[in-house]
Design an enzyme around this catalytic site. Structure first.
Site, PDB file in Angstrom:
ATOM      1  N   GLU A  12      41.346  47.644  48.338  1.00 36.99           N
ATOM      2  CA  GLU A  12      41.206  46.982  47.328  1.00 36.99           C
ATOM      3  C   GLU A  12      39.749  46.440  46.891  1.00 36.99           C
ATOM      4  O   GLU A  12      39.128  45.934  47.860  1.00 36.99           O
ATOM      5  CB  GLU A  12      42.014  45.535  47.388  1.00 36.99           C
ATOM      6  CG  GLU A  12      41.930  44.763  46.017  1.00 36.99           C
ATOM      7  CD  GLU A  12      42.876  43.557  46.389  1.00 36.99           C
ATOM      8  OE1 GLU A  12      43.197  42.751  45.416  1.00 36.99           O
ATOM      9  OE2 GLU A  12      43.270  43.099  47.444  1.00 36.99           O
ATOM     10  N   LYS A  15      47.467  45.704  38.710  1.00 34.55           N
ATOM     11  CA  LYS A  15      48.164  44.989  39.392  1.00 34.55           C
ATOM     12  C   LYS A  15      49.123  44.190  38.625  1.00 34.55           C
ATOM     13  O   LYS A  15      48.602  43.428  37.321  1.00 34.55           O
ATOM     14  CB  LYS A  15      47.436  44.105  40.302  1.00 34.55           C
ATOM     15  CG  LYS A  15      48.309  43.146  41.163  1.00 34.55           C
ATOM     16  CD  LYS A  15      47.358  42.450  42.314  1.00 34.55           C
ATOM     17  CE  LYS A  15      48.026  41.389  43.201  1.00 34.55           C
ATOM     18  NZ  LYS A  15      47.184  40.944  44.112  1.00 34.55           N
ATOM     19  N   CYS A  24      47.880  44.943  47.368  1.00 38.80           N
ATOM     20  CA  CYS A  24      47.842  43.606  47.977  1.00 38.80           C
ATOM     21  C   CYS A  24      49.172  43.101  48.361  1.00 38.80           C
ATOM     22  O   CYS A  24      50.043  43.664  48.608  1.00 38.80           O
ATOM     23  CB  CYS A  24      46.910  42.742  47.504  1.00 38.80           C
ATOM     24  SG  CYS A  24      46.225  41.257  48.661  1.00 38.80           S
TER      25      CYS A  24
END
Length: 503
Positions: free
Chosen positions: A254, A327, A381
């Protein structure tokens, strides 16, 4: 009040059942203690308080890694991190309190009924914890079993169903202590049956050879955003990425590249983003591809930044963008600041650098990388911790890529994060591959087994072949959290029926 203290201590001890200590038998034993305490409670209010104290102890100890994140933000004092841990735990403990209150209400006069209703209520309230107010389902009881083969049961009943089973195991221990041994036999038998059922849903070997190289550059949070460190970060990524290969998929963490990879402002900003993509893609061979975490920014007037996205980019040679995932499940206070006008006025800021809040994407998505890799599902994540929300059901992937930056989270956070990624792999019957800057990067097969990994705070790379997905989606992948919720209600109804029959 001594029983409340006992409940708090049992909860605190149970936190060591999770990674990194992984003393998983502690959790069923702690639930056995909780059953005894609920049984002795004289009122519904006392039962609720006992469950809340148990949850408070477990969360304060188990979530200690959150305090570490505050040490990387100079704008906020480090002690504020522990206040955040306690305040969050006070809220999260409401859900164990509800489970304990339901168990007391319907099982106070019958021990078997208490165990059944506590197991069912625990499964449902864990689901609620992962759903309400954006959700925070960290460390469900099932995560304690990630190092064991029992994790494969989640293919049948999901994470929350397995959590309920952990509670039942604890209740069975308590009933055995109370000389009621038959429930122990039945629960162990049911666990064994569930463990055997999903055993043959995954083929022994991958159907095709799909080579990946996972890079872990060991870049700590203290260095990641430091001015001038970007060249050193690029050097480490390039060194660990190795020579261009043939049909190789390169996987970076990430925000591996901290400068924007897309910028719609004309002139230098747009050209610089294109340069960043081309520089990263220079490490690719003609048939290679790169999946990397990166940032996209945009402007409505062509000058001032109005938004940003925390993204995963699929890059081909030359820096061509094959696909992008934004995300969807953002971290409050980490990637955006709730009530920004008020909190900014008193000097608070989000933990990740930057004055522009991230904007959420549309949800799970699969990108077709072509042969030989096929479709990859993308989860950034901590999105991987949300049971039942990691796969695009209309475009089922052959594997999930979960880049993360766990450098924030001290010693306890990374292995707990990995344990929950293993739950998602087993639930969905899809392998999960993780790349993180400081660890723990890993390859997880479709049963949740750890195939390869790099330790925490280690620089290195993993060369691997992507494991095969299940031949067919397992039951949980088809029906989702309807299974554990239904199981939870059936246990509660069964407990109520047992209690009434015995009375």
């Amino acid at each position: 009040m001594k029983f409340v203290l006992y409940a708090f201590l049992a909860g605190a001890a149970s936190a060591f059942a999770f990674e990194p200590m992984a003393l998983w038998p502690l959790l069923p034993v702690a639930f056995a203690v909780l059953c005894e305490l609920i049984c002795r409670a004289k009122s519904l209010g006392r039962g609720l308080l006992l469950g809340w104290a148990f949850g408070l102890g477990q969360f304060v100890v188990g979530l200690n890694w959150i305090a570490t994140a505050f040490t990387f933000q100079a704008a906020m004092p480090a002690w504020l991190g522990w206040i955040a841990v306690v305040l969050l735990s006070i809220y999260l403990a409401i859900y164990p309190a509800m489970a304990a209150g339901i168990a007391w209400r319907f099982g106070r006069d019958n021990r078997v009924a208490l165990v059944l209703t506590l197991g069912g209520a625990w499964a449902i309230t864990e689901w609620l914890r992962g759903t309400m107010f954006t959700g925070f389902p960290w460390n469900p009881a099932a995560a304690s079993l990630a190092p064991t083969t029992l994790i494969s049961i989640t293919a049948m009943i999901g994470t929350y169903g397995l959590s309920g089973l952990v509670v039942l195991l604890g209740g069975a221990i308590w009933l055995e202590y109370r000389k009621q041994w038959l429930p122990l036999v039945l629960i162990v038998a049911a666990t064994g049956l569930l463990w055997l059922l999903p055993a043959d849903v995954v083929p022994a070997d991958p159907l095709t050879v799909r080579n990946v190289r996972i890079v872990q550059p060991n870049i700590g949070q203290e260095d990641k955003w430091r001015p001038g460190f970007d060249q050193e970060a690029a050097r480490r990524l390039a060194l660990l990425s190795g020579r261009p290969g043939d049909d190789r998929l390169l996987l970076w963490p990430e925000a591996a590249i901290t400068d924007p990879l897309q910028d719609n402002r004309p002139g230098d900003p747009q050209a610089f983003a294109a340069f960043q993509r081309a520089q990263a893609a220079s490490l690719l061979g003609p048939n290679d591809k790169l999946l990397t975490g990166g940032i996209a920014v945009w402007s409505r007037d062509g000058q001032h930044l109005n938004g940003a996205a925390n993204s995963i980019y699929a890059l081909a040679p030359g820096g061509r963008i094959v696909g992008r995932y934004d995300k969807a499940h953002l971290v409050p206070y980490g990637e955006y600041l709730p009530m920004r006008p008020l909190l900014s006025a008193i000097g608070l800021s989000r933990l990740a650098p930057g004055d522009v809040d991230f904007t959420s994407g549309s949800g799970p998505r699969s990108i077709d990388l072509g042969e030989p890799w096929g479709r990859v599902g993308l989860q950034l994540c901590y999105e991987i911790i949300f049971s039942g929300h990691v796969v695009d059901e209309r475009n089922r992937p052959s594997f999930i890529f979960n880049p993360s930056n766990d450098a924030w989270f001290g010693r306890w956070g990374p292995p707990q994060h990995l344990a929950q990624a293993r739950l998602r792999a087993a639930e969905e019957g899809v392998p999960v591959i993780r790349s993180t800057p400081t660890g723990i990067s890993a390859v997880i097969d479709a049963r949740g087994n750890l195939v390869k990994s790099l330790p925490w705070r280690t620089s290195g790379a993993i060369d691997a072949v992507i494991p095969a997905a299940s031949l067919a989606p397992p039951p949980f992948a088809r029906f989702g959290n309807a299974i554990p919720i239904l199981l939870g209600f059936l246990l509660i109804i069964g407990g109520i029926a047992v209690g009434r029959r015995r009375r």
